[in-house]
Design a protein around this motif. Structure first.
Motif, PDB file in Angstrom:
ATOM      1  N   VAL A  68       9.180   7.673   2.051  1.00  0.00           N
ATOM      2  CA  VAL A  68       8.788   7.036   0.793  1.00  0.00           C
ATOM      3  C   VAL A  68       7.946   8.060   0.045  1.00  0.00           C
ATOM      4  CG1 VAL A  68       7.703   5.038  -0.299  1.00  0.00           C
ATOM      5  CG2 VAL A  68       8.721   4.790   1.987  1.00  0.00           C
ATOM      6  N   PRO A  69       8.611   8.967  -0.692  1.00  0.00           N
ATOM      7  CA  PRO A  69       7.883  10.067  -1.335  1.00  0.00           C
ATOM      8  C   PRO A  69       6.777   9.597  -2.270  1.00  0.00           C
ATOM      9  CG  PRO A  69      10.253  10.433  -1.458  1.00  0.00           C
ATOM     10  CD  PRO A  69      10.051   9.044  -0.924  1.00  0.00           C
ATOM     11  N   GLU A  70       7.034   8.544  -3.054  1.00  0.00           N
ATOM     12  CA  GLU A  70       6.016   8.078  -4.005  1.00  0.00           C
ATOM     13  C   GLU A  70       4.759   7.556  -3.320  1.00  0.00           C
ATOM     14  OE1 GLU A  70       8.943   4.627  -3.477  1.00  0.00           O
ATOM     15  OE2 GLU A  70       9.070   6.784  -3.603  1.00  0.00           O
ATOM     16  N   ALA A  71       4.879   7.190  -2.034  1.00  0.00           N
ATOM     17  CA  ALA A  71       3.710   6.738  -1.280  1.00  0.00           C
ATOM     18  C   ALA A  71       3.216   7.815  -0.319  1.00  0.00           C
ATOM     19  CB  ALA A  71       4.057   5.463  -0.510  1.00  0.00           C
TER      20      ALA A  71
ATOM     21  N   TRP B 247       1.925  -0.223   3.097  1.00  0.00           N
ATOM     22  CA  TRP B 247       3.085  -0.165   2.199  1.00  0.00           C
ATOM     23  C   TRP B 247       4.104  -1.236   2.594  1.00  0.00           C
ATOM     24  CZ3 TRP B 247       8.340   0.817   2.405  1.00  0.00           C
ATOM     25  CH2 TRP B 247       8.956   1.079   1.178  1.00  0.00           C
TER      26      TRP B 247
END
Length: 189
Positions: free
Chosen positions: A119-122, A171
């Protein structure tokens, strides 16, 4: 035998809500080779009959005294109630029928996943199968049915390469409208 840490992310009295949360988390996970494991304490002949219909060849032993009866010995489980059920590596389509068969009996259903995705954005890297599981405890707050209750808890198992699972747990909890309660249990795999 290894261990995993299971973090509680949602507790609810609504079994449907808990199952929907499981479906949401399964949609996020890598489930190409998914299997399901079952752990329960069964004390009712009616529940036993329903569970045996769902899981033919069920593995079990007498709760009070494993020497008193077991599936391995070919004993009749109805004559040994209450029994401890621990059945592994079943097809995923057995999970919900098993849950429906339980009635008020406490149990844990664990989905063995292939991994949690990146999960790159996290800032989350992918997690391999070794550390990716999902458990629903039904009529119990804990993984081992030591705390029977009238609610159900969704637990996520995950650990990143640094050994820190907190960011992913938060998340995943947010994906199901839950929150990480801080409660973590060690799970035998």
């Amino acid at each position: 035998m290894s261990n995993s840490l299971a973090a509680a992310v949602l507790t609810t009295a609504d079994l449907g809500e808990a199952i929907r949360a499981v479906h949401t988390l399964l949609a996020i996970a890598d489930t190409e080779r998914i299997e399901v494991d079952f752990d329960a304490v069964i004390g009712s002949p009616d529940v036993l009959a329903r569970v045996c219909d769902v899981l033919p060849g069920l593995e079990w032993w007498a709760s009070a005294d494993p020497e008193r009866g077991s599936s391995e010995a070919g004993d009749d489980p109805a004559g040994c109630l209450p029994i401890q059920v621990m059945d592994w590596c079943r097809p995923v389509d057995r999970a919900e029928p098993f849950i429906a068969a339980l009635g008020p009996e406490p149990a844990a259903v664990r989905w063995d996943l292939d991994g949690w995705p990146e999960v790159p954005e996290a800032g989350l890297e992918p997690i391999s199968q070794k550390f990716a599981y999902l458990t629903l405890t039904v009529n119990s707050r804990d993984l081992y049915q030591n705390e029977p209750s009238q609610d159900h808890t969704v637990h996520v198992h995950c650990r990143d390469r640094n050994g820190d699972q907190t960011a992913r747990v938060h998340w995943l909890a947010a994906r199901v409208g839950g929150r990480f309660t801080g409660r973590v249990e060690q799970s035998t795999l």
